[in-house]
Design an enzyme around this catalytic site. Structure first.
Site, PDB file in Angstrom:
ATOM      1  N   ASN A   7      58.561  16.683  43.758  1.00 33.31           N
ATOM      2  CA  ASN A   7      59.107  16.975  45.085  1.00 33.31           C
ATOM      3  C   ASN A   7      57.997  17.697  45.851  1.00 33.31           C
ATOM      4  O   ASN A   7      57.790  18.895  45.670  1.00 33.31           O
ATOM      5  CB  ASN A   7      60.349  17.860  44.906  1.00 33.31           C
ATOM      6  CG  ASN A   7      61.007  18.218  46.225  1.00 33.31           C
ATOM      7  OD1 ASN A   7      60.487  17.905  47.295  1.00 33.31           O
ATOM      8  ND2 ASN A   7      62.135  18.888  46.150  1.00 33.31           N
ATOM      9  N   ARG A  94      60.840  12.655  45.365  1.00 27.70           N
ATOM     10  CA  ARG A  94      61.778  12.906  46.446  1.00 27.70           C
ATOM     11  C   ARG A  94      61.041  12.597  47.748  1.00 27.70           C
ATOM     12  O   ARG A  94      59.958  13.125  47.987  1.00 27.70           O
ATOM     13  CB  ARG A  94      62.196  14.372  46.445  1.00 27.70           C
ATOM     14  CG  ARG A  94      63.138  14.674  47.565  1.00 27.70           C
ATOM     15  CD  ARG A  94      63.555  16.099  47.565  1.00 27.70           C
ATOM     16  NE  ARG A  94      64.610  16.296  48.544  1.00 27.70           N
ATOM     17  CZ  ARG A  94      65.233  17.454  48.708  1.00 27.70           C
ATOM     18  NH1 ARG A  94      64.915  18.481  47.961  1.00 27.70           N
ATOM     19  NH2 ARG A  94      66.160  17.561  49.620  1.00 27.70           N
ATOM     20  N   HIS A 183      69.946  15.368  52.610  1.00 25.16           N
ATOM     21  CA  HIS A 183      70.614  15.856  51.394  1.00 25.16           C
ATOM     22  C   HIS A 183      71.411  14.738  50.713  1.00 25.16           C
ATOM     23  O   HIS A 183      72.365  15.006  49.981  1.00 25.16           O
ATOM     24  CB  HIS A 183      71.624  16.985  51.691  1.00 25.16           C
ATOM     25  CG  HIS A 183      71.028  18.282  52.118  1.00 25.16           C
ATOM     26  ND1 HIS A 183      71.603  19.066  53.080  1.00 25.16           N
ATOM     27  CD2 HIS A 183      69.918  18.944  51.700  1.00 25.16           C
ATOM     28  CE1 HIS A 183      70.877  20.157  53.251  1.00 25.16           C
ATOM     29  NE2 HIS A 183      69.845  20.104  52.434  1.00 25.16           N
ATOM     30  N   ARG A 244      67.599  27.443  60.907  1.00 28.15           N
ATOM     31  CA  ARG A 244      67.809  26.358  61.884  1.00 28.15           C
ATOM     32  C   ARG A 244      69.129  26.573  62.614  1.00 28.15           C
ATOM     33  O   ARG A 244      70.097  27.055  62.027  1.00 28.15           O
ATOM     34  CB  ARG A 244      67.842  25.002  61.171  1.00 28.15           C
ATOM     35  CG  ARG A 244      66.481  24.485  60.835  1.00 28.15           C
ATOM     36  CD  ARG A 244      66.580  23.202  60.015  1.00 28.15           C
ATOM     37  NE  ARG A 244      65.995  23.391  58.703  1.00 28.15           N
ATOM     38  CZ  ARG A 244      66.368  22.738  57.617  1.00 28.15           C
ATOM     39  NH1 ARG A 244      67.342  21.850  57.663  1.00 28.15           N
ATOM     40  NH2 ARG A 244      65.777  22.977  56.468  1.00 28.15           N
ATOM     41  N   GLU A 388      69.442  17.692  42.159  1.00 30.36           N
ATOM     42  CA  GLU A 388      68.764  16.587  42.842  1.00 30.36           C
ATOM     43  C   GLU A 388      67.679  15.954  41.963  1.00 30.36           C
ATOM     44  O   GLU A 388      67.467  14.747  42.012  1.00 30.36           O
ATOM     45  CB  GLU A 388      68.179  17.093  44.169  1.00 30.36           C
ATOM     46  CG  GLU A 388      69.308  17.351  45.174  1.00 30.36           C
ATOM     47  CD  GLU A 388      68.921  18.230  46.349  1.00 30.36           C
ATOM     48  OE1 GLU A 388      68.630  19.422  46.118  1.00 30.36           O
ATOM     49  OE2 GLU A 388      68.915  17.740  47.479  1.00 30.36           O
TER      50      GLU A 388
END
Ligand code: ADP
Length: 402
Positions: A7, A94, A183, A244, A388
């Site tokens: 990742n 990823r 996601h 965010r 993940e």
């Protein structure tokens, strides 16, 4: 099958090595994190399962050097887990953005690499780093197959009326400006895991998954497929996040740009780095700090938490309408798995929907999979841990075997 999962971020890379006997039968052999790539001194934290973490500090000039360090560690006498790199059967990456090109995970071919490159303009902070990782592996292990697993692809099943923004249609045609969602690996994984956990048939189900971490998104999953999701063209849209802003009136952005004299980099900094929990509370982007400050009665920390939980509740309500009811609400991610106060604030007062929340169980479970609604609750509320990297390894194995 031994799979290396990578990742790659802009200045870091996370890795795991998994020995996959099947989707459910696997061993995590080692994992780690390379940080501060490109800085004067980088760091590599490497953990072999069952042993203490081992940290090396040294310059890591680029991603290729970072991956080389990881590969050397994996076969080293002292800290290794493999006798040779040829033991790695495949590498799974990823990848942040697959645009409309990828409806699922894909073998990295020259054509796929081309498409990933085309998506760089959609995810300028992430896709270039992901590509660097893919290219470094190609250089260091040219005969090892690579698979790309996208954050966006699970959401490619959204209908056009859910992904279309009401701006001139030519901007979709010209630039592909639309909702993509992110996601995806986590939403797909936790919907399936929670359905199995509770004994619901995924193929015939209405599930709302809440992935709440530094970045947060909520997805409406119908019969195992994403039909709407809260993040949009970028991961800025949706609920309040660490830094965010989440959904915001576009007019407020124009107003602030003018008042503060901000160019696009300036407004991007405000919306991506200075907003969310941090922006509202002035305390921190980390929910644990927000929680601690809220417990001390800090009014802005309380407001930040409430803004987050209100946004989640509102989105769940919207998705219950989209799905025409809901069988299960799933919480995951650092906040979803650990912050009982968030789950409680979201789920209390949703009796109209058929949620009977069990505050006692909610307070007792700590980081483990559990049903937190009462046995009589028509809508099950479930907490499950996400993984993940495991999804990336599973998809990589499936594609390489094919
Ligand atoms: P990312 O989106 O970077 O993968 P995570 O899923 O790890 O992030 O979630 C990070 C968030 O989870 C942070 O806001 C952190 O404060 C929160 N978190 C982690 N552990 C706890 C805890 N025990 N209680 C409350 N919040 C937690």
């Amino acid at each position: 099958m031994i799979i290396l999962v990578l990742n790659c971020g802009s200045s870091s890379l996370k890795y795991q090595v998994l020995d996959m006997k099947s989707n459910d039968d696997y061993t995590l052999m080692a994992k780690g994190l390379v940080e501060r790539i490109g800085e004067k001194v980088g760091s590599i934290a490497h953990t072999v399962t069952g042993q203490d973490k081992f940290i090396i500090e040294k310059p890591v000039p680029d991603h290729s050097a970072g991956i080389k360090e990881v590969l050397d560690l994996l076969v080293s006498k002292e800290h290794g887990v493999l006798d040779s790199l040829s033991r790695i059967d495949a590498v799974g990456h990823r990848v942040a953005h697959g645009g409309e090109f990828f409806k699922g995970s894909a073998l990295v071919t020259p054509e796929a690499e081309n498409f990933i490159e085309k998506c760089c303009e959609l995810a300028p902070l992430h896709n270039p780093a992901n590509l660097l990782g893919i290219r470094a592996v190609k250089q260091l292990m040219p005969s090892t197959p690579q698979v790309a697993v996208f954050d966006t692809s699970f959401h490619q099943t959204m209908p056009d009326y859910a992904f279309t923004y009401s701006i001139p249609y030519r901007f979709y045609e010209k630039y592909r400006v639309r909702r993509y969602g992110f996601h995806g690996t986590s939403h797909k994984f936790v919907a399936a895991k929670a359905a199995k956990f509770v004994g619901i048939d995924l193929e015939n189900s209405k599930i709302i998954t809440c992935h709440l971490g530094n970045g947060s998104s909520i997805t409406a999953v119908k019969n195992g497929k994403s039909v709407d999701t809260s993040m949009g063209f970028t991961p800025i849209e949706g609920v309040t996040m660490g830094t965010r802003c989440g959904s915001l009136d576009a007019g407020a952005i124009l107003f602030l740009q003018e008042k503060e004299g901000l160019d696009s980099a300036g407004i991007s900094k405000v919306l991506n780095k200075q907003s969310g929990l941090l922006g509202i509370s002035g305390v921190s982007s980390d929910f644990r700090d927000i929680q601690a400050a809220a417990l001390e009665g800090n009014p802005r920390a309380l407001l930040a938490r409430r803004t987050l939980t209100y946004g989640i509740k509102k989105t769940i309500g919207a998705y219950a309408a989209v799905l025409n009811g809901v069988d299960m609400i799933v919480f995951t991610g650092g906040i979803g798995e650990n912050a009982s106060a968030v789950r409680s604030e979201v789920c209390n007062g949703m009796e109209y929907l058929g949620v009977e929340f069990d505050d006692r169980i909610n307070d007792e479970i700590h980081g483990k999979d559990a049903v937190i609604s009462k046995p009589s609750s028509r809508v099950k509320v479930v907490v499950v841990t996400t993984d993940e990297e495991l999804v990336i390894a599973q998809d990589t194995m499936a594609i390489v075997k094919k």
